[in-house]
Scaffold this active site. Structure first.
Site, PDB file in Angstrom:
ATOM      1  N   HIS A   1       0.836  -1.186   0.000  1.00  0.00           N
ATOM      2  CA  HIS A   1       0.000   0.000   0.000  1.00  0.00           C
ATOM      3  C   HIS A   1       0.878   1.246   0.000  1.00  0.00           C
ATOM      4  CE1 HIS A   1       0.894  -0.293   4.337  1.00  0.00           C
ATOM      5  NE2 HIS A   1       0.797   1.026   4.306  1.00  0.00           N
ATOM      6  N   ALA A   2       0.250   2.366  -0.232  1.00  0.00           N
ATOM      7  CA  ALA A   2       0.856   3.687  -0.048  1.00  0.00           C
ATOM      8  C   ALA A   2      -0.120   4.487   0.796  1.00  0.00           C
ATOM      9  CB  ALA A   2       1.091   4.368  -1.395  1.00  0.00           C
TER      10      ALA A   2
END
Length: 137
Positions: free
Chosen positions: A52-53
Site C-alpha cells: 500500500h501507499a
C-alpha cells in the site's frame, strides 16, 4: 516532486556486555511529529506485508528483531532496503508504495505522522501509479 525514502540512525548507548538502549530522544532527523506508534510481529516468512501507499501519512519503520526487506516505490524510483537492527530506521514519505518481507521472528515498529484512517490508504498499485505519475508532473 515527492520525497524519497531514506535510512536514518537512532542514538543508542550501552555495550555488548549489558545491552543497549536506543531512543528517538535525539532523533531530530525524524521529519515529522509522531502521532501513532504500532508494531507488527509473528508474520510468517514469505508473507508480503504492506502492499500500500499512504496519501498523507509519513512513517519511520524499524526492525526491532530479525530483518525486514522493504521495496519502496515513489512512482518514479524503486529502491530496496534491508532493515537488520533497531538502531536504524527507514523514513517512508507519503505517496510511497511499500512492500515488506519479514524474516522468521522479525518484529517491526512503526512511527507515523498521523492517526490511522483507512481513507489515507491506497491499496491498488495501478491507481497509485496513476496518482504518482500525475504528482510528478
Amino acid at each position: 516532486m515527492p520525497a524519497n525514502p531514506y535510512l536514518l540512525s537512532f542514538h543508542h548507548v550501552g555495550s555488548p556486555d549489558i545491552g543497549y538502549i536506543t531512543s528517538t530522544q535525539l532523533a531530530e532527523n525524524i521529519p515529522f511529529t509522531i502521532k501513532r506508534v504500532f508494531w507488527t510481529q509473528d508474520t510468517p516468512p514469505g508473507v508480503m506485508r504492506g502492499q500500500h501507499a499512504n496519501m498523507a501519512t509519513e512513517e519511520v519503520l524499524i526492525a526491532m528483531s530479525g530483518s525486514i526487506k522493504v521495496l519502496a516505490d515513489t512512482g518514479h524510483e524503486v529502491q530496496e532496503f534491508e532493515l537488520t537492527h533497531p538502531q536504524q530506521g527507514l523514513y517512508v514519505p507519503a505517496m510511497c508504495w511499500i512492500e515488506l518481507e519479514f524474516s522468521e521472528g522479525a518484529a517491526a515498529l512503526c512511527l507515523t505522522s498521523t492517526d490511522f484512517s483507512e481513507k489515507d490508504y491506497i491499496r491498488d498499485y495501478d491507481y497509485f501509479k496513476k496518482l504518482a505519475t500525475h504528482l510528478a508532473l
